[in-house]
Design an enzyme around this catalytic site. Sequence first.
Site, PDB file in Angstrom:
ATOM      1  N   CYS A 115       0.794  -1.215  -0.074  1.00  0.00           N
ATOM      2  CA  CYS A 115      -0.169   0.082  -0.051  1.00  0.00           C
ATOM      3  C   CYS A 115       0.843   1.228   0.017  1.00  0.00           C
ATOM      4  O   CYS A 115       0.452   2.147  -0.623  1.00  0.00           O
ATOM      5  CB  CYS A 115      -1.011  -0.151   1.371  1.00  0.00           C
ATOM      6  N   CYS A 212      -5.676  -2.987   8.026  1.00  0.00           N
ATOM      7  CA  CYS A 212      -6.708  -2.008   8.011  1.00  0.00           C
ATOM      8  C   CYS A 212      -7.910  -2.310   7.303  1.00  0.00           C
ATOM      9  O   CYS A 212      -8.830  -2.129   7.726  1.00  0.00           O
ATOM     10  CB  CYS A 212      -6.132  -0.778   7.409  1.00  0.00           C
TER      11      CYS A 212
END
Length: 367
Positions: A115, A212
């Site tokens: 990410c 997350c």
Amino acid sequence: MTLKDLRLIFQPESTGQPSLTAPRRIAVLMSGGVDSSVTALKLLDEGWEVVGVNMRIPLACGGGNVECQGVTETAKKLHVPLYQIDLSTTFQHEVIDRFEAEYRRGRTPNPCCDCNRRLKFTLVWDAIEQELGINNLATGHYARVIRSAGRALLARGNDNDKDQSYFIYGIPADRLQHFYLPLGDINKDETRALARRAGLSVAEKAESMELCFAGGGDYRQAFSSNETDIEGNFIDTNFKVIGRHKGIKHYTVGQRKLGMSFGPEPSYALRVIPETNEVMIGTRQDAYKQALSAKLISIHQSDKIFPGSTLRGKIRSAGRLTECSITRLEQDNISVTFTQELFAPTPGQHLVLYHTDDTVVAGGTIT
């Protein structure tokens, strides 16, 4: 591939002060946690004009999006504008889908590294520059950028127990001059203390330890139904069948909890073999290795990467730095041998190499 425009979700009332010039404007990636909140606070105290940017990302389980509670409240408290960028589709393709695809290949990816490299330090930063005209970026990672003689290098944070340079090694080296890490010189307790003194409601917010996009659940439940759900064989190191597994998506190299016992010693997953739908099992000692190879993704100090050079490396963020030597370097493929055996170097995870001064030299994915 394009990103949707940044959407303004909070604009403080004008203070009557003129906007600072471009070199003193900075975007802070704000998630609603204490680390990114204090990052914005410290930059304000240093005289920066701060703009918050929140990433809207999807939940992999059950649909919807990750809720970044506290981010708007913090922006209001600090009196900084807050934008949100919708990454719902892009994050799904670049992080979640790739994460699942790696598991199907019998590898164990690190989606946080992916990410940061694929989104935060490329697409998101590009959007901030193009749409807001801001070149500088800051995050709440516990790492440092060392600037000297016109050069910027990524380095470990002063708090070795909290250091997060491992996760952000993939930042392009040429962007480090415009990258800031205000928390690199302090520890988590000091961060919370600063938040308390500033009256930030996120000061005591619990630290997230899960992925997350998993929303606190089991990320494997987000995988689409496919061949990784099919039962197969556990095999030993001689390829003898010793049991049945419930689907290779449930196992990763180094895993101990396998759902059954194979002998008097604890057993560990040594290999996941998608071609034959098998999981190889062995003892803990079988999982140790001294030599490994990786495909380099980011090189920060090319002058320190050559066969025979001695560096320090780690294969997990929480792992300790161990001395190693480069034994092979061919284009972007590197092989290293450590002075000590490491537990379960896992294909798909990341090898990050450091100089003795704690600066990042290079990193890549273990093959």
